[in-house]
Design an enzyme around this catalytic site. Sequence first.
Site, PDB file in Angstrom:
ATOM      1  N   CYS A 156     -32.381 -32.253 -21.067  1.00 26.37           N
ATOM      2  CA  CYS A 156     -31.053 -31.093 -19.742  1.00 26.37           C
ATOM      3  C   CYS A 156     -32.713 -31.435 -18.127  1.00 26.37           C
ATOM      4  O   CYS A 156     -32.208 -31.084 -17.643  1.00 26.37           O
ATOM      5  CB  CYS A 156     -30.916 -29.633 -19.905  1.00 26.37           C
ATOM      6  SG  CYS A 156     -29.461 -29.623 -21.324  1.00 26.37           S
TER       7      CYS A 156
ATOM      8  N   HIS B  72     -31.567 -25.333 -13.891  1.00 28.95           N
ATOM      9  CA  HIS B  72     -30.347 -26.450 -14.979  1.00 28.95           C
ATOM     10  C   HIS B  72     -29.628 -25.347 -15.388  1.00 28.95           C
ATOM     11  O   HIS B  72     -30.020 -23.918 -15.031  1.00 28.95           O
ATOM     12  CB  HIS B  72     -31.102 -27.089 -16.162  1.00 28.95           C
ATOM     13  CG  HIS B  72     -30.080 -26.934 -17.484  1.00 28.95           C
ATOM     14  ND1 HIS B  72     -29.400 -28.439 -17.051  1.00 28.95           N
ATOM     15  CD2 HIS B  72     -30.058 -26.641 -18.073  1.00 28.95           C
ATOM     16  CE1 HIS B  72     -28.363 -28.175 -18.146  1.00 28.95           C
ATOM     17  NE2 HIS B  72     -28.762 -27.373 -18.960  1.00 28.95           N
TER      18      HIS B  72
ATOM     19  N   ASN C 262     -22.562 -26.237 -19.589  1.00 29.30           N
ATOM     20  CA  ASN C 262     -24.097 -27.400 -19.494  1.00 29.30           C
ATOM     21  C   ASN C 262     -23.520 -28.303 -19.335  1.00 29.30           C
ATOM     22  O   ASN C 262     -23.245 -28.740 -20.832  1.00 29.30           O
ATOM     23  CB  ASN C 262     -24.700 -26.247 -20.898  1.00 29.30           C
ATOM     24  CG  ASN C 262     -26.062 -27.234 -20.590  1.00 29.30           C
ATOM     25  OD1 ASN C 262     -26.079 -28.373 -20.375  1.00 29.30           O
ATOM     26  ND2 ASN C 262     -26.910 -26.444 -21.610  1.00 29.30           N
TER      27      ASN C 262
HETATM   28  N1  ACO Z   1     -18.147 -16.839 -30.526  1.00 28.81           N
HETATM   29  C1  ACO Z   1     -17.964 -15.767 -30.400  1.00 28.81           C
HETATM   30  N2  ACO Z   1     -19.366 -15.203 -31.185  1.00 28.81           N
HETATM   31  C2  ACO Z   1     -20.186 -15.920 -31.117  1.00 28.81           C
HETATM   32  C3  ACO Z   1     -20.180 -17.100 -30.068  1.00 28.81           C
HETATM   33  C4  ACO Z   1     -18.793 -17.574 -30.193  1.00 28.81           C
HETATM   34  N3  ACO Z   1     -18.797 -18.544 -29.572  1.00 28.81           N
HETATM   35  N4  ACO Z   1     -20.750 -18.231 -30.873  1.00 28.81           N
HETATM   36  C5  ACO Z   1     -22.404 -17.113 -31.290  1.00 28.81           C
HETATM   37  N5  ACO Z   1     -21.864 -15.556 -31.655  1.00 28.81           N
HETATM   38  C6  ACO Z   1     -22.536 -15.149 -32.347  1.00 28.81           C
HETATM   39  C7  ACO Z   1     -22.947 -15.467 -33.628  1.00 28.81           C
HETATM   40  O1  ACO Z   1     -22.576 -15.820 -34.721  1.00 28.81           O
HETATM   41  C8  ACO Z   1     -23.912 -14.303 -33.579  1.00 28.81           C
HETATM   42  O2  ACO Z   1     -23.704 -12.894 -34.991  1.00 28.81           O
HETATM   43  P1  ACO Z   1     -23.881 -12.695 -36.014  1.00 28.81           P
HETATM   44  O3  ACO Z   1     -25.149 -11.503 -35.400  1.00 28.81           O
HETATM   45  O4  ACO Z   1     -22.763 -12.358 -36.853  1.00 28.81           O
HETATM   46  O5  ACO Z   1     -24.701 -13.926 -36.599  1.00 28.81           O
HETATM   47  C9  ACO Z   1     -23.864 -13.320 -32.419  1.00 28.81           C
HETATM   48  O6  ACO Z   1     -22.385 -14.258 -31.524  1.00 28.81           O
HETATM   49  C10 ACO Z   1     -25.165 -13.705 -31.796  1.00 28.81           C
HETATM   50  O7  ACO Z   1     -25.656 -15.129 -31.540  1.00 28.81           O
HETATM   51  P2  ACO Z   1     -26.605 -15.666 -31.030  1.00 28.81           P
HETATM   52  O8  ACO Z   1     -27.255 -16.649 -30.597  1.00 28.81           O
HETATM   53  O9  ACO Z   1     -27.868 -14.436 -30.929  1.00 28.81           O
HETATM   54  O10 ACO Z   1     -26.687 -14.978 -28.991  1.00 28.81           O
HETATM   55  P3  ACO Z   1     -27.040 -15.388 -28.104  1.00 28.81           P
HETATM   56  O11 ACO Z   1     -26.947 -14.054 -26.990  1.00 28.81           O
HETATM   57  O12 ACO Z   1     -28.933 -15.920 -28.202  1.00 28.81           O
HETATM   58  O13 ACO Z   1     -26.407 -16.370 -26.887  1.00 28.81           O
HETATM   59  C11 ACO Z   1     -26.811 -18.777 -26.484  1.00 28.81           C
HETATM   60  C12 ACO Z   1     -26.162 -17.206 -27.676  1.00 28.81           C
HETATM   61  C13 ACO Z   1     -25.605 -18.728 -25.081  1.00 28.81           C
HETATM   62  C14 ACO Z   1     -26.526 -20.298 -26.742  1.00 28.81           C
HETATM   63  C15 ACO Z   1     -27.963 -18.548 -26.078  1.00 28.81           C
HETATM   64  O14 ACO Z   1     -29.088 -18.284 -26.761  1.00 28.81           O
HETATM   65  C16 ACO Z   1     -28.320 -19.587 -25.039  1.00 28.81           C
HETATM   66  O15 ACO Z   1     -27.914 -19.636 -23.867  1.00 28.81           O
HETATM   67  N6  ACO Z   1     -29.538 -20.408 -25.210  1.00 28.81           N
HETATM   68  C17 ACO Z   1     -29.730 -21.363 -24.053  1.00 28.81           C
HETATM   69  C18 ACO Z   1     -29.418 -22.644 -24.812  1.00 28.81           C
HETATM   70  C19 ACO Z   1     -30.113 -23.800 -24.034  1.00 28.81           C
HETATM   71  O16 ACO Z   1     -30.626 -22.702 -22.189  1.00 28.81           O
HETATM   72  N7  ACO Z   1     -29.853 -25.329 -24.057  1.00 28.81           N
HETATM   73  C20 ACO Z   1     -30.765 -26.022 -22.588  1.00 28.81           C
HETATM   74  C21 ACO Z   1     -30.600 -27.162 -22.737  1.00 28.81           C
HETATM   75  S1  ACO Z   1     -29.480 -28.339 -23.643  1.00 28.81           S
HETATM   76  C22 ACO Z   1     -29.838 -29.573 -23.795  1.00 28.81           C
HETATM   77  O17 ACO Z   1     -30.748 -29.449 -23.721  1.00 28.81           O
HETATM   78  C23 ACO Z   1     -29.101 -30.206 -24.206  1.00 28.81           C
END
Ligand code: ACO
Length: 321
Positions: free
Chosen positions: A112, A249, A279
């Site tokens: 990214c 990004h 994304n």
């Molecule tokens: N639907 C419903 N529930 C979900 C989903 C979904 N799609 N996905 C995860 N959950 C659940 C999880 O299982 C977890 O449940 P639990 O607490 O019972 O275990 C809960 O929701 C919370 O999950 P988290 O991972 O803590 O959620 P968070 O608020 O951190 O959001 C996310 C996750 C959106 C991925 C966030 O961490 C994020 O945006 N991270 C950065 C991603 C990024 O910027 N990547 C960089 C670029 S990508 C690249 O380089 C290719």
Amino acid sequence: MKYGKIIGTGKYLPKRILTNIDLEQIIDTTDDWIYSRTGIKERRIADDETCYDLAILAAKDALKASELDPENIDLIIVATMTAEYATPAISCLVQKAIGAKNALAFDLSAACSGFVFAIHTANQFIMNGTFNNALIIGSEKLSNIINWEDRNTCVLFGDGAGAVVVEASEEQGIIETICRSVGEDYACLTAGIKRIKTPFKNVNIEQDFIEMEGREVFEFACTKVPQCIEEVLEKAKLEKSDIDYYILHQANTRIISKVAKKLSEPLDKFYTNMEFYGNTSSASIGIALDEMVKAGKLKNKKVILAGFGAGLTYGASIIQF
Ligand code: ACO
């Protein structure tokens, strides 16, 4: 000395729209969870088009805007993590498709952050006099490397491509860029690990899809991106008040809000479109740039681009339009 200046932008987005409601039919998720945690409502999915098809279509759009003859292109860089070929570089396929027979073409792998890394690379070639111009493309078919049974990742990504043409100019278009890699955290985000069985070693494929420690990457982005923006401003001897827009990004609206808060900058200086595309990794900044240019928002404006992602990598660039 000459500097790189953006003289044309372009994009291509596949026609098929996959909404959060559609995803509710495939996996255990809800529109509310996805939108409230990420800001994403829908994303585009390429059916028959390849990653290089997307790249070619975005490249043609940017070339048309730049009015540059393809035979005069010196350099083509495609930033991607989803190329169909390990070799040749898909930039060579772009070269063939657009008739840029005099160009040097190579791909760049920085996930990214790829678009900012490619701008930085092209600008170095232009500033040191090696090349007069460059075609930069970020292209991704992430739907190919997503585990569609993993709700943690499959809701986040989309397909698309963005492109810019950069030309040598007396005016400083690309004012300053900083790019960094943090290899020690590489395991936070990986895709396409293949351990292939050979006559010498008997191993199974362990992972083919994107795997991400979401919270770690989130924290990384919220820490490094504001630091990098402050650093690039200092290097350029500019103030935040000199900047009209930030194009980060497009991974998560919560990351953008946190970065804005850390910089004490108003949220309306931060462009967002992940609601419609999700994304798109290396493509996201190019797509956003093209949307803003075509909406007439960037005339005589100063913009900061900032990428972050697998590697881990990050970078920021100040651009004068
Ligand atoms: N639907 C419903 N529930 C979900 C989903 C979904 N799609 N996905 C995860 N959950 C659940 C999880 O299982 C977890 O449940 P639990 O607490 O019972 O275990 C809960 O929701 C919370 O999950 P988290 O991972 O803590 O959620 P968070 O608020 O951190 O959001 C996310 C996750 C959106 C991925 C966030 O961490 C994020 O945006 N991270 C950065 C991603 C990024 O910027 N990547 C960089 C670029 S990508 C690249 O380089 C290719």
